[in-house]
Design a protein around this motif. Structure first.
Motif, PDB file in Angstrom:
ATOM      1  N   MET D   1     -29.058  -5.093  12.727  1.00 35.89           N
ATOM      2  CA  MET D   1     -28.551  -5.935  11.818  1.00 35.89           C
ATOM      3  C   MET D   1     -29.122  -5.271  10.420  1.00 35.89           C
ATOM      4  SD  MET D   1     -28.648  -9.650  13.035  1.00 35.89           S
ATOM      5  CE  MET D   1     -29.439  -9.719  11.459  1.00 35.89           C
ATOM      6  N   ALA D   2     -29.528  -6.160   9.667  1.00 38.41           N
ATOM      7  CA  ALA D   2     -29.656  -5.686   8.088  1.00 38.41           C
ATOM      8  C   ALA D   2     -30.532  -4.399   8.317  1.00 38.41           C
ATOM      9  CB  ALA D   2     -30.417  -6.613   7.360  1.00 38.41           C
ATOM     10  N   SER D 179     -32.650  -9.159   2.403  1.00 40.90           N
ATOM     11  CA  SER D 179     -31.917  -8.248   1.468  1.00 40.90           C
ATOM     12  C   SER D 179     -32.851  -8.387   0.246  1.00 40.90           C
ATOM     13  CB  SER D 179     -30.606  -8.608   1.121  1.00 40.90           C
ATOM     14  OG  SER D 179     -30.248  -9.926   0.931  1.00 40.90           O
ATOM     15  N   ILE D 180     -33.832  -9.099   0.238  1.00 39.28           N
ATOM     16  CA  ILE D 180     -34.776  -9.326  -0.974  1.00 39.28           C
ATOM     17  C   ILE D 180     -35.150  -7.886  -1.347  1.00 39.28           C
ATOM     18  CG2 ILE D 180     -36.671 -10.225  -1.908  1.00 39.28           C
ATOM     19  CD1 ILE D 180     -36.314 -12.670  -0.686  1.00 39.28           C
ATOM     20  N   ALA D 181     -35.726  -7.372  -0.231  1.00 43.10           N
ATOM     21  CA  ALA D 181     -36.716  -6.015  -0.388  1.00 43.10           C
ATOM     22  C   ALA D 181     -35.627  -5.073  -1.035  1.00 43.10           C
ATOM     23  CB  ALA D 181     -37.232  -5.521   0.865  1.00 43.10           C
ATOM     24  N   GLY D 235     -21.211  -7.297   2.669  1.00 47.70           N
ATOM     25  CA  GLY D 235     -20.968  -6.863   3.964  1.00 47.70           C
ATOM     26  C   GLY D 235     -22.174  -6.773   4.854  1.00 47.70           C
ATOM     27  N   VAL D 236     -23.261  -6.172   4.818  1.00 46.75           N
ATOM     28  CA  VAL D 236     -24.427  -6.270   5.727  1.00 46.75           C
ATOM     29  C   VAL D 236     -24.744  -7.602   5.993  1.00 46.75           C
ATOM     30  CG1 VAL D 236     -26.785  -5.943   5.493  1.00 46.75           C
ATOM     31  CG2 VAL D 236     -25.236  -4.063   4.436  1.00 46.75           C
ATOM     32  N   THR D 286     -13.456  -5.645   6.925  1.00 47.59           N
ATOM     33  CA  THR D 286     -13.822  -6.227   5.669  1.00 47.59           C
ATOM     34  C   THR D 286     -15.218  -5.316   5.258  1.00 47.59           C
ATOM     35  OG1 THR D 286     -12.985  -8.202   6.459  1.00 47.59           O
ATOM     36  CG2 THR D 286     -14.686  -8.306   4.742  1.00 47.59           C
ATOM     37  N   VAL D 287     -16.312  -5.321   6.215  1.00 44.89           N
ATOM     38  CA  VAL D 287     -17.217  -4.528   5.670  1.00 44.89           C
ATOM     39  C   VAL D 287     -17.005  -3.026   5.342  1.00 44.89           C
ATOM     40  CG1 VAL D 287     -19.680  -3.730   6.804  1.00 44.89           C
ATOM     41  CG2 VAL D 287     -18.516  -5.965   7.478  1.00 44.89           C
ATOM     42  N   VAL D 288     -16.190  -2.282   6.240  1.00 46.11           N
ATOM     43  CA  VAL D 288     -15.874  -1.037   5.389  1.00 46.11           C
ATOM     44  C   VAL D 288     -15.250  -1.017   3.904  1.00 46.11           C
ATOM     45  CG1 VAL D 288     -14.283   1.004   5.860  1.00 46.11           C
ATOM     46  CG2 VAL D 288     -15.622   0.027   7.729  1.00 46.11           C
ATOM     47  N   LEU D 289     -14.088  -2.052   3.920  1.00 46.38           N
ATOM     48  CA  LEU D 289     -13.639  -2.262   2.536  1.00 46.38           C
ATOM     49  C   LEU D 289     -14.753  -2.330   1.474  1.00 46.38           C
ATOM     50  CD1 LEU D 289     -10.320  -4.046   3.432  1.00 46.38           C
ATOM     51  CD2 LEU D 289     -10.517  -1.549   2.582  1.00 46.38           C
TER      52      LEU D 289
END
Ligand SMILES: Nc1ncnc2c1ncn2[C@@H]1O[C@H](COP(=O)(O)OP(=O)(O)OP(=O)(O)O)[C@@H](O)[C@H]1O
Ligand SMILES: Nc1ncnc2c1ncn2[C@@H]1O[C@H](COP(=O)(O)OP(=O)(O)OP(=O)(O)O)[C@@H](O)[C@H]1O
Ligand SMILES: [Mg+2]
Ligand SMILES: [Mg+2]
Ligand code: NI
Lengths: 515, 317, 565, 303
Positions: D1-2, D179-181, D235-236, D286-289
Motif C-alpha cells: 500500500m502507500a 500521506s501526511i508525512a 494514484g497511490v 489510471t494510476v500509471v497515467l
C-alpha cells in the motif's frame, strides 16, 4: 429429501482403502480451540475428529445414537439425566475416559471455569451439577425440566477432553497442541495460521454406534490448511492440491463435477436455517407488519436462480428440513410483493420521493450484518438489496465486514443480523429472552420454550416446536428465513468423505482411493 | 561522531515511544472492547463475566493506568496477553514472524537487486528504447495493485499451468512468486529515486572530467556514479520498511501465508490492543533501526555529510 | 609589473607540424541552427591559444567537439576535425577513449564540481594510470608516489596527506591544481581548458595560471583555453581566437589583436577590458567626494555620509567553530559616491554588506545610514530603512521570482508599501524601465525570457523604485559577460549622475572596481586592511596584501599596450 | 500500500532537471533546454492528461459513458463475458461491470480526493510550519513525521476505518493520514529551498512581510512540486483504497467503488476472469497515467 444422502451413498460405494493422508482446506484459521469455542465451523470441523461426545446425532435415522454414553435416560420431571459411560475408552495421553472425566467435563460445560475465563456452554442452561452416581454412571441435575437436554451432548461444543486440560490457563486450553481428546485423530504439528497436521489414533475403537467404520481411521492422518480466497477453492480441488475443500461457491459446482470431482452438500441440520434475525426493538422494524412484509417481500426463488445452486434448499422454516420437529411453513411466506407493500402501507410507511418509504420523517433504512465466511451470503444480500428496494426498503448490506459483524453480535441497534446458529439447545437460546440473535426479551416465546422443554412426549413436543416456528417465522417474523444451512465441499476425485449433521467432515470414516 | 550517534539513538527511542503511545490512544477509538468481542464469539456475553474478565486483564482500569502498566511491562519483557489468540503477544507474534521475515526479507533483497540491475542496465545500455522501457518499469510496478496481480498470478500459475502450489508449502515457487510480486512493488520507489539520483549525478561536471580522462562508461558508472547516487536510495530503502509490512499484509492474504499480516487484521478486528501494540513496537523499531543504520552509514557513503551537519544556515537574525 | 614573460610561441614557423586541424566545422544541437558554423582552426604543438567570445558564442562547443564530449543532442554536422592526423569526427568511442587522457587533457571550468565528491584525491589521480596502464606504474604504491609527485609539481603542499583527502576538504584553488595535475599526468599533447579559473578569485586565479603556464611549457603541451576575459587571454596566450555566433571573427597574434583589433566585436572587447577612467571624470568625482558638487542638490545629504560603519564585528559559530567573518571594520561612504570592497573570497565582503543592510545583526559596532543609527532596527523600522537602502544581487536568475512578470516584480515594493494607485504604479514602472534602458515590452515578460544583462537591469530598477538613495551591489556584475558588464556599468554611472546615488560595490574584478569607484576598501580575513581613494589604492598600495591582490589582476600586457586616454 | 512518494528524498541538488528527451548523459546546459521546453508541446502531458480527463468525466457524468444500470442486475444475464453490449461483461448479479466501473469512479475519486486533501492540508501545513517557524518547532515536527512514518500507514488506515462507519469519509481520512508525512517532507524541503533563494530575501527588502512573502513567492513557487505530488498521490490513494477494499475494509456494497468491484469479482476469478481483470486494468491505467501526468506537471511547474 436430505441433500446429504445423495453424495454420501455415492461416496460409500466401493471398498475403503487404508492409508493415505488427506489435505483438508478450510476457510480461515481458527484463533482458539477450547471445546466450547467450537460454535464455529472452523473449530467444529476439526474438533469433530479430535474430540468424542457422549451422543451422536445420526443423519439417516434422525435420532441420537450412543457414542461415549452407551445409554441415557431422564427422570420423570426431566430435571435429571443419567448417562452410562462406555468402558475402555482412553484419551490420547493414555488416561481413561471414565465417569469421573465425563462428570468433570459436564461440570465445565455447565459452570465454566472462572479462573481460566471459560464461560458456561449456552446449551447447558439451568445446570445444577454433574455427579458420578455409579461405576460408570454420571447424573446431570438441572433446575428446570429440559426434555431436549441430551441433544446438547451431541454437539462438538460438548466434546470431551482430558480433565488435565481444564487445569491449564485460558491460553493453554485454547492451544490445539494441548487439547487432549479421545477422538480418532490427534494433533501432531502446526505452522501457525498456515497448517495443522493430525495423525490417526491406531487404537481408536469407539466410534458412534451407527458409524460404518468402527475401528481406527482409514487415513494415516490429515492436514488442515486454509483457503480464504473463495476463487481459489475449486481450483485447488481440481488440481488435487487439496483433497477436500469447504466453501465451494455455486458457480464452481458444475465445473468441478463435470471434471470428475465431487461436490458434497453437507446439510447443517444441527443449525438453524440461514436467515436474518430481526432486532425487533428497533423503531423501523418494531411493527410486526413490517417484518412480515420483509418476509413475504423476499423472492427466494429468484435468489436461488441467480446466486445459489441446487445444493441449496430454500427454507421452509427457521429449522432445516431434516431437523427434529421441522414443519414446512413455506406456503405461508411465499413471495407476494403486492401484499408486502400493502403491509408496509398499513404500518404507516409511505413511499417517499426517492422511492424509500418514510414514516414520521424516518426513512425505512436497514443495515444487515453478516460474517464473510459463507460464500453465498454476500451475493444473496446484494440481491436482496435490489429486491427490497422495490418494496421501498433501503437495505445496506455489510456482509463480509467482520469487524462490524463482531460488533453487531452484541449491538442491538443493528436491526438485521444475518446468521445460522447451532441449535442443539433448541430455539430458546436463540430467540428467547437473553437469546443471542434478537438481543431482546420475548416472554411469549420463553413460555413456548419452557413448555417444550417440560414435555416428555415427543409428539406433543413437536407440536409445540411447530408453534415456536410459526411464531418466529409467521406471527412475529423475527427471522427472515432464506435457505437451509448447507456447507458445500469439493472433493478431489477418489476422495470419500461423509459429514455430520453439523456439516463437519467425518475423517474417521474418510478414505482416499489409491493412485 | 559518538555524540551524534548517541543523539540519534535517543531520538529513535523517542520516536518508538511516541508511535507506541499514538497507537495506544487511537486503538481506544475502536468500537466495542476486546473482552466483549472475545466473549461474544461464544455466546451473548454475560455482563458479569465481561466485567470479571475486564478486571482480570486490567481493561477496567483508567486509561492512564492501563497505559503505564503496559509500558512498564515492556521493560521487563512482558508484551501482554493477546486475548483474541489465547496466547501471549510474544508467543503469537513469535509463532509467525519468521514467515513474514522470510517473505519481507527476500522481497527486500529482491527489490534492492532488481532496482540496481534495472538502473545499471538502463544507464549503460546504448539503445534508446531499451532504456526508455527500463525507466518506465518502476512507475508501472508501483501502479499495479499487488493483490490483483497476485490473484491473477495464482490463477494462472497454480490452476492453469499447475506449476505452483496454492498453499505456502515451502516449495520454490510458493515463496518466489510472492517475493517477486512484493519485491517488485517495493523496488519501485528505490529504483525511481536511484534513477533520479543517477540522472543528477550524470549532470555533474566531474563526469565529463572522467570522460576526458578516457574512462569507459562502465567504469564511470560503477566506480563513480553509483557511489554518488546510492545515499538517497538508502534512505528510501529504510522507509520501505513500512511499505513492506503493508505489502506483506496483502501478499500474505493473497497467498494464504501466515505472518504478521494476518495478525494485523486479527488484532484490529478483534481489537486486541496488546497485540496491535506489539506489532507497532516491532514495525516502529524496525523502521527506526533501519533509518538509524542509514543515517550512520551515510558518512561512509558521502564524506561530505559529517562536515555538513554543524553548518546551519540562518540568514536573517 | 609584468609577471609572465612568455616565449612567444607564434614565432614557430607555419611550417611546423599541425596538431589540431579544424576545417569548416559545423556543430548543431538538436534541430536548432548550428552552434558552430564553419570554424577553421589550427593548433600547433606547444602553442597556447586563447578562445574568447561572448556567452553562447560557441566556445565550449568547440572545445567539446575536439574532445568528443558534445553534450546532449550535439553532433558534428559538417567539416573535418583531425588530431595529429587522426580523424576525430568519425572516431569511435573506443578510439576516443585512447586519445582522451593520454593525448588530449581537459581542465574544467568549475573545480568545485569537477571532482567526484565521494572518492579521495588519490583515487581520482591514480585512476588515470589505471585507465591507461603505464609500464612503470603497475603497483598501487608507484601510482600513489607518482600522484604525490604530480601534486607537488602543481604546488600542492603536503601531497601525501592530500591524497587521502576528499575534494570537499580542499579549497577551490587546490582543487583546480589537482585537476591540472590530473590533466598533465600523462603529458598530453593538447590541453583544453574551458574557463579554468572563472570560479576562483583573482589571487588564486593568478597562482593557478602560473602553474598551468609552467607545466605547459615544461611538457611542450599545446593549450587551447577558453575565457571571457580578454585581459586574461592577453596575459597567457600567444594567439587569440575570437568567436562570435559560432564563427571565428578574428584569429591573430596577441599583440596584434590588443593593439589593432579589426573586427567590431573585438574592438568592443578590447575597449571593455582596457577601459580606463577618463581623467576629467575622475576629477569631477573627487570633487563630488569632497562634497563640492555642482549643482548642490541637498545640503544635508552632502554633509552626512550615506553609510558609516564603526567597529563592526560579526562572529559566526561558537566555540571551536567560531569564525570572525567581519572583524572591527570601520569606514564611511560619502553620499553620491561609490565605495568598493575588494578582497579574496571569504574575506567578509558579503557579510559586511549584509550587516549594513540589517540582514544580519552585528555582534559589536554601529551602522549609520543617511545619518540615522540603524544598529538596532527591527521589523517595521527595517522596512522603512529599505526604502532608502537597497541591494542588488550577484545572480539575477535567483533574485527574480521566475513566476512573476517584470512589471509585477518592479512594482512589488510599491504594492508592499501601498504607494500610489494602480495606474500610478504602472506609470512608475514604465518610467523606471526606461531609466534602466529596457524596452517597454519587457514589462509583460517573465525573467526567463530576458537575457542576463536585462535581468540585472530589472533588479536595479526594482532597487530604485522606492527612491532608494544608497544601493549595495554584491558582485552584481560578475554573472554577466564582459560586454554586458560594460553596459550595466554605464547604466550605473548614469544613474549615479542623475539621481545622486551612493553605491557600495563589491567585486572581485579589479578592472571594474578601478573604473567605477571613488574609494576602495580592501578586506582580508574579516579585517579592512586598507582603504583610500581609488588612485591611492591602485597606484600606491601600502599594504602587502593589497599589492598582492593588484599583482594578480590580469591584463598587464593589455595595460602596457593600450595607454590611458 | 502507500509506499508514499519519495520524490523529496533526492536532495534538490543545484544540478538541472534534464529535459524530457534527455538521457543521463546530458550535460548541464540548463537555460536553453528550459526555454525550448516552454515552447514545445509536451506530448506526454497531453497523452496522459486526455485519458485522465475522460476518466474524470466518468466521475461527473457517468450517464454519458454508459446506458447500463450499475446497481440492478438482469437475472438472465448473470456472468456473461465481455461483449459489444457489456464491454467488461456482467457480474454474478447480472450487473454490467463497465457501468459499475464508470459509476464507481466518483466514489473512488471522492475517497481518494479526500485522502489527498487530508495529506495535502495537514502535511503541507506541518511542512510549512516546520520550514518557517524553525527553532524548536522544526525538530519537533520532524520527529512527529518520523512517528507517522514509523507506524505503518496501513495500520492507521485500518484502525480508522474500523473505528468508524465505513464510507468515503473514514476511508479517505484513514488513507490520507498515511500521506501526511510525504506532503510534509516535500513541503518542508521545497519551502526551505525557495526561502534560501535571493528573490525571497529581496521580497523582504522590498517591504514584504512574512505573510505577503509566503503568499506571493514561497507558496506559489512550492506549489508546482506539491501539485505534482498531489497528482501522483491521488494514484497511490486509489491503490491504498482498493487494497483496503480487498481486505474487506472498503465501503459497503452496492455502492460501486473500484476496489470493491475487484474485491467482489475476485471470488469468480476462475469462472469469470473479466470481473476482476478488467476493472483492475482500469485502476492500473489510471494510476500509471496519474504518475506520468504528475511527473509532467512537475517538469512544467518547476522553477
Ligand atoms: N546541450 C546543449 N543543448 C542544446 N544547445 C546547446 C547545448 N550546449 C550549448 N548549446 C547552445 O550552443 C550555443 C553555444 O554554446 P556554448 O556553450 O558553446 O557557448 P560558450 O561560448 O561556451 O558560452 P559561455 O561563455 O556562456 O560558456 C549556445 O547557443 C547554446 O545555447
Ligand atoms: N551564515 C553564515 N554562517 C556561518 N558562516 C558564515 C555565514 N556567512 C558567511 N560565513 C563565513 O564568513 C566568512 C565571510 O564570508 P563572506 O560571504 O562575507 O565572504 P565574501 O568576502 O563575500 O566572499 P566571496 O567573495 O566568496 O563572496 C566566510 O568564511 C564564510 O564561510
Ligand atoms: Mg562555455
Ligand atoms: Mg560574497
Ligand atoms: Ni498502501
Amino acid at each position: 429429501q436430505n441433500p446429504t444422502t445423495g453424495p454420501e451413498s455415492a461416496a460409500a460405494s466401493g471398498e475403503p482403502v487404508e492409508g493415505g493422508h488427506l489435505v483438508f482446506a478450510d476457510v480461515v484459521p481458527a484463533p482458539r480451540w477450547q471445546t466450547q469455542s467450537a460454535t464455529d465451523y472452523r473449530q467444529a470441523n476439526v474438533l469433530n475428529s479430535v474430540l468424542d461426545r457422549l451422543t451422536y446425532y445420526d443423519a439417516e435415522t434422525e435420532t441420537l445414537v450412543p457414542w461415549i454414553a452407551t445409554d441415557w435416560s431422564p427422570n420423570d420431571d426431566l430435571t435429571e439425566w443419567t448417562f452410562t459411560i462406555r468402558e475402555g475408552v482412553t484419551f490420547s495421553d493414555g488416561t481413561p475416559l471414565d465417569a469421573e472425566a465425563v462428570a468433570r467435563n459436564l461440570q465445565v460445560f455447565g459452570e465454566g471455569i472462572t479462573d481460566a475465563q471459560i464461560q458456561p456452554n449456552q446449551d447447558y442452561k439451568n445446570f445444577v451439577s454433574a455427579e458420578v452416581t455409579g461405576d460408570d454412571q454420571v447424573t446431570v441435575t438441572l433446575s428446570e425440566p429440559n426434555a431436549n437436554f441430551v441433544r446438547a451432548t451431541s454437539s462438538v461444543t460438548s466434546g470431551l477432553v482430558a480433565p488435565s486440560v481444564f487445569e491449564l490457563d485460558n491460553a493453554g486450553q485454547n492451544d490445539i497442541a494441548q487439547v487432549i481428546g479421545s477422538g480418532p485423530f490427534t494433533f501432531e504439528s502446526q505452522v501457525p495460521d498456515q497448517e495443522i497436521v493430525f495423525t490417526a489414533r491406531e487404537d481408536y475403537a469407539w466410534a458412534p454406534e451407527t458409524a460404518e467404520n468402527q475401528g481406527a481411521p482409514y487415513l494415516d492422518g490429515f492436514t488442515l490448511r486454509y483457503l480464504p480466497e473463495v476463487g481459489h477453492r475449486a481450483g485447488s480441488v481440481s488440481t488435487g492440491q487439496a483433497d477436500l475443500v469447504r466453501g465451494i461457491q455455486p458457480v464452481d459446482e458444475a465445473t468441478l463435477e463435470a471434471a470428475g470431482h465431487s461436490v458434497y452438500a453437507a446439510a447443517g441440520t444441527d443449525l438453524s436455517s440461514n436467515h436474518m434475525a430481526v432486532r425487533f426493538e428497533n423503531e423501523e422494524v418494531s411493527d410486526a407488519r413490517v417484518r412480515q412484509a420483509l418476509q413475504i417481500g423476499t423472492n427466494r426463488e429468484a435468489i436461488k436462480q441467480t446466486v445459489l445452486s441446487d445444493s441449496y434448499q430454500l427454507s421452509g422454516s427457521i429449522l432445516n428440513h431434516g431437523a427434529p420437529g421441522f414443519v414446512d411453513l413455506s406456503e405461508d411466506f411465499a413471495y407476494d410483493p403486492e401484499r408486502a407493500k400493502e403491509l408496509l402501507d398499513e404500518a404507516g410507511w409511505t413511499v417517499g420521493s426517492d422511492g424509500i418509504r418514510e414514516k414520521d420523517g424516518q426513512r425505512l433504512e436497514l443495515t444487515v450484518s453478516a460474517s464473510s465466511n459463507s460464500v453465498v451470503i454476500k451475493p444473496v444480500f446484494d440481491l436482496m438489496v435490489q429486491q427490497w428496494a422495490e418494496l421501498g426498503v433501503k437495505l445496506t448490506s455489510r456482509a463480509g465486514d467482520n469487524t462490524f459483524f463482531l460488533q453487531a453480535q452484541t449491538d442491538e441497534t443493528v436491526p438485521l443480523y444475518g446468521t445460522r446458529a447451532f441449535s442443539y439447545g433448541g430455539l430458546g437460546p436463540l430467540y428467547g429472552s437473553g437469546g443471542t440473535l434478537t438481543l431482546a426479551d420475548d416472554p411469549e416465546f420463553d413460555e413456548l420454550v419452557d413448555r417444550a422443554n417440560a414435555e416428555a412426549d415427543e409428539d406433543a413436543r413437536n407440536e409445540i416446536l411447530a408453534e415456536q416456528q410459526d411464531y418466529i417465522v409467521n406471527e412475529q417474523a423475527h427471522a427472515i428465513v432464506l435457505w437451509d444451512e448447507v456447507q458445500v465441499y469439493g472433493a478431489h476425485s477418489g476422495t470419500h468423505v461423509e459429514f455430520t449433521t453439523g456439516a463437519a467432515p467425518i475423517f474417521q470414516g474418510a478414505w482416499k482411493e489409491g493412485e | 561522531m559518538a555524540r551524534y550517534a548517541l543523539g540519534r539513538v535517543g531520538q529513535a527511542l523517542i520516536v518508538i515511544w511516541l508511535a507506541y503511545t499514538v497507537v495506544f490512544l487511537s486503538v481506544q477509538l475502536l468500537p466495542s472492547d476486546p473482552v466483549t468481542i472475545f466473549l461474544s464469539a461464544d455466546a451473548a456475553p454475560d455482563p458479569a463475566v465481561v466485567a470479571a474478565m475486564q478486571a482480570q486483564y486490567g481493561y477496567d482500569q483508567p486509561l492512564i493506568v492501563q497505559y503505564l502498566g503496559q509500558l512498564a511491562g515492556l521493560f521487563v519483557g512482558d508484551f501482554g496477553y493477546a486475548l483474541s489468540a489465547g496466547q501471549t503477544v510474544v508467543e503469537r507474534i513469535g509463532g509467525v514472524i519468521g514467515s513474514t521475515l522470510e517473505l519481507a526479507g527476500w522481497a527486500f533483497v529482491f527489490a534492492v537487486v532488481l532496482s540496481f540491475v534495472l538502473v545499471s542496465v538502463a544507464s549503460l545500455v546504448k539503445v534508446r528504447w531499451v532504456r526508455a522501457v527500463l525507466e518506465a518499469l518502476p512507475p508501472l510496478f508501483s501502479s499495479v495493485p499487488v493483490f490483483w496481480v497476485g490473484l491473477i498470478a495464482l490463477q494462472v500459475l497454480s490452476f492453469q499451468l499447475g506449476v505452483m502450489s496454492i498453499f505456502p508449502d515451502g516449495s520454490f515457487l510458493s515463496l518466489t512468486v510472492p517475493v517477486v510480486l512484493l519485491g517488485a512493488y517495493v523496488s519501485a520507489p528505490i529504483a525511481q529515486v536511484l534513477f533520479k539520483a543517477i540522472e543528477q549525478t550524470y549532470a555533474q561536471p566531474f563526469v565529463d572530467v572522467l570522460r576526458a580522462k578516457g574512462a569507459s562508461e562502465t567504469r564511470i558508472f560503477f566506480a563513480h556514479i553509483l557511489k554518488n547516487s546510492v545515499a538517497p536510495a538508502f534512505t528510501v530503502m529504510a522507509m520501505a520498511v513500512g511499505a513492506l509490512l503493508a505489502g506483506s499484509v496483502i501478499t500474505e492474504t493473497v497467498f494464504s501465508r501466515s505472518g504478521l499480516g494476518q495478525i494485523v487484521l486479527q488484532g484490529v478486528t478483534a481489537q486486541d490492543i496488546p497485540l496491535v501494540q506489539g506489532l507497532v513496537l516491532i514495525t516502529a523499531t524496525a523502521f527506526v533501526v533501519f533509518n538509524l543504520i542509514v543515517d550512520l552509514l551515510h558518512p561512509l557513503l558521502d564524506p561530505r555529510v559529517l562536515k555538513a551537519h554543524p553548518a546551519a544556515a540562518g540568514r536573517t537574525r | 609589473m609584468t609577471i609572465h614573460t612568455h616565449s612567444p610561441a607564434h614565432t614557430t614557423a607555419d611550417s611546423a607540424p599541425v596538431l589540431v586541424d579544424i576545417q569548416d566545422l559545423q556543430v548543431t544541437y538538436g534541430d536548432s541552427s548550428p552552434a558552430l558554423d564553419g570554424v577553421d582552426l589550427t593548433i600547433r604543438p606547444g602553442e597556447v591559444v586563447a578562445l574568447v567570445g561572448e556567452s553562447g558564442s560557441g566556445k565550449s562547443t568547440l572545445t567539446k567537439a575536439i574532445i568528443g564530449l558534445l553534450s546532449g543532442s550535439g553532433r558534428v554536422t559538417g567539416g573535418t576535425l583531425t588530431f595529429d592526423g587522426q580523424d576525430l569526427v568519425n572516431a569511435s568511442t573506443a578510439e576516443f577513449r585512447r586519445v582522451r587522457g593520454t593525448r588530449i587533457g581537459l581542465v574544467p571550468q568549475d573545480p568545485g564540481a569537477s571532482l567526484d565528491p565521494v572518492r579521495t584525491i588519490g583515487y581520482q589521480l591514480t585512476e588515470v594510470f589505471r585507465i591507461h596502464p603505464q609500464k612503470e606504474l603497475r603497483s598501487k604504491e608507484s601510482q600513489l608516489a607518482e600522484a604525490a609527485r604530480l601534486l607537488d609539481l602543481v604546488g600542492v603542499d603536503r601531497p601525501e596527506q592530500r591524497l587521502r583527502q576528499f575534494p570537499h576538504e580542499l579549497s577551490g584553488g587546490l582543487k583546480q591544481r589537482v585537476l591540472i595535475a590530473m590533466a598533465f599526468a600523462l603529458k598530453p599533447d593538447l590541453l583544453i581548458a574551458d574557463e579554468p579559473t572563472s570560479a576562483l578569485d583573482v589571487t588564486v586565479q593568478k597562482r593557478v595560471l602560473e602553474v598551468f603556464d609552467r607545466l605547459a611549457k615544461q611538457t611542450g603541451t599545446a593549450v587551447l583555453f577558453v575565457t571571457h576575459d580578454l585581459a586574461l587571454a592577453t596575459d597567457h596566450a600567444s594567439r587569440i581566437v575570437v568567436l562570435q555566433n559560432g564563427r571565428i571573427v578574428e584569429d591573430r597574434d596577441v599583440r596584434a589583436i590588443a593593439t589593432d583589433p579589426q573586427h567590431e566585436y573585438t574592438k568592443l572587447l578590447v575597449d571593455a577590458a582596457g577601459q580606463r577612467t577618463p581623467a576629467d571624470d575622475l576629477l569631477e568625482r573627487a570633487l563630488a567626494a569632497a562634497g563640492i558638487k555642482d549643482p548642490v542638490p541637498d545640503l544635508e545629504a552632502q554633509l552626512l555620509p550615506a553609510v558609516e560603519v564603526h567597529g563592526l564585528t560579526k562572529v559566526f559559530g561558537t566555540g571551536e567553530a567560531a569564525r570572525r567573518a567581519v572583524d572591527d571594520v570601520s569606514f564611511s561612504v560619502p553620499a553620491g559616491t561609490t565605495f568598493s570592497l575588494v578582497g579574496e573570497s571569504g574575506s567578509g565582503k558579503s557579510t559586511t554588506a549584509r550587516l549594513i543592510l540589517r540582514l544580519l545583526h552585528q555582534d559589536v559596532g554601529t551602522v549609520h545610514v543617511h545619518g540615522q543609527d540603524v544598529s538596532d532596527l527591527t521589523g517595521r523600522q527595517r522596512r522603512d530603512l529599505w526604502k532608502d537602502l537597497q541591494l542588488v544581487y550577484q545572480n539575477p536568475d535567483s533574485a527574480l521570482d521566475p513566476r512573476m512578470s517584470i512589471e509585477k516584480i518592479v512594482s512589488e515594493p510599491l504594492d508592499n508599501h501601498r504607494i500610489g494607485t494602480r495606474a500610478e504604479r504602472k506609470a512608475k514602472v514604465a518610467e523606471l524601465l526606461e531609466q534602466v534602458n529596457l524596452p517597454p515590452r519587457v514589462a509583460a515578460a517573465r525573467p526567463a525570457e530576458l537575457s542576463g544583462g536585462q535581468r540585472q537591469r530589472v533588479a536595479i530598477a526594482r532597487a530604485l523604485v522606492l527612491g532608494a538613495r544608497t544601493i549595495v551591489l554584491d558582485e552584481a556584475l560578475s554573472a554577466l559577460d564582459v560586454l554586458t558588464q560594460a553596459q550595466v556599468l554605464d547604466l550605473l554611472d548614469a544613474l549615479q549622475r542623475d539621481l545622486g546615488l551612493t553605491y557600495i560595490f563589491i567585486s572581485h574584478d579589479l578592472h571594474i572596481v578601478e573604473q567605477i569607484s571613488d574609494r576602495v576598501g580592501v578586506m582580508q580575513a574579516g579585517r579592512l586592511v586598507e582603504s583610500g581613494t581609488v588612485r591611492e589604492i591602485f597606484d600606491s598600495p601600502r599594504e602587502h596584501h593589497t599589492q598582492a591582490l593588484l599583482a594578480a589582476n590580469p591584463g598587464n600586457l593589455l595595460r602596457e599596450l593600450t595607454p590611458v586616454h | 500500500m502507500a509506499l508514499g512518494i519519495v520524490e523529496d528524498v533526492v536532495a534538490h541538488q543545484p544540478g538541472p532537471t534534464a529535459g524530457p528527451a534527455a538521457g543521463p548523459h546530458d550535460a548541464n546546459d540548463l537555460e536553453p533546454a528550459r526555454a525550448r521546453r516552454r515552447r514545445r508541446v509536451d506530448w506526454a502531458l497531453l497523452l496522459s492528461g486526455l485519458p485522465l480527463l475522460l476518466i474524470l468525466g466518468f466521475a461527473f457524468f457517468p450517464g454519458v459513458f454508459t446506458s447500463q444500470d450499475p446497481l440492478n442486475g438482469i437475472a438472465t444475464q448473470v456472468m456473461q463475458g465481455p461483449s459489444g453490449e457489456h464491454w467488461f461483461g456482467t457480474d454474478h448479479l447480472g450487473r454490467d461491470v463497465f457501468a459499475r466501473v464508470v459509476y464507481g469512479t466518483s466514489q473512488t475519486f471522492l475517497t481518494a480526493g479526500l485522502a489527498v486533501l487530508v495529506g495535502l492540508v495537514v502535511g503541507s501545513a506541518l511542512g510549512l510550519a516546520s520550514a518557517t517557524l524553525g527553532r524548536w518547532v522544526d525538530p519537533v515536527i520532524m520527529r512527529l513525521i518520523d512517528v507517522l512514518l514509523a507506524i505503518p500507514s496501513f495500520l492507521i488506515a485500518l484502525i480508522i476505518v474500523t473505528a468508524s462507519e465505513p464510507g468515503p469519509i473514514s476511508l479517505g481520512i484513514g488513507v490520507g493520514i498515511g500521506s501526511i508525512a510525504t506532503f510534509a517532507r516535500l513541503t518542508r524541503t521545497e519551502v526551505m529551498r525557495i526561502r534560501a533563494l535571493d528573490y525571497v530575501e529581496a521580497a523582504h527588502l522590498n517591504g514584504g512581510n512574512a505573510w505577503s512573502v509566503a503568499r506571493r513567492h514561497v507558496v506559489p513557487n512550492a506549489a508546482g512540486q506539491i501539485l505534482s505530488l498531489l497528482v501522483v498521490d491521488f494514484g497511490v490513494a486509489i491503490l491504498a483504497i482498493s487494497s483496503l477494499g480487498f481486505l474487506g475494509f472498503g465501503a459497503p456494497p452496492p455502492t460501486p467503488e473500484w476496489g470493491l468491484i475487484i474485491a467482489e469479482g475476485r471470488q469468480y476469478l476462475g469462472a469469470a476472469w473479466w470481473m476482476t481483470t478488467l476493472p483492475g486494468l482500469v485502476i492500473v491505467l489510471t494510476v500509471v497515467l496519474l504518475g506520468i501526468f504528475g511527473r509532467c506537471v512537475q517538469k512544467q511547474l518547476r522553477f
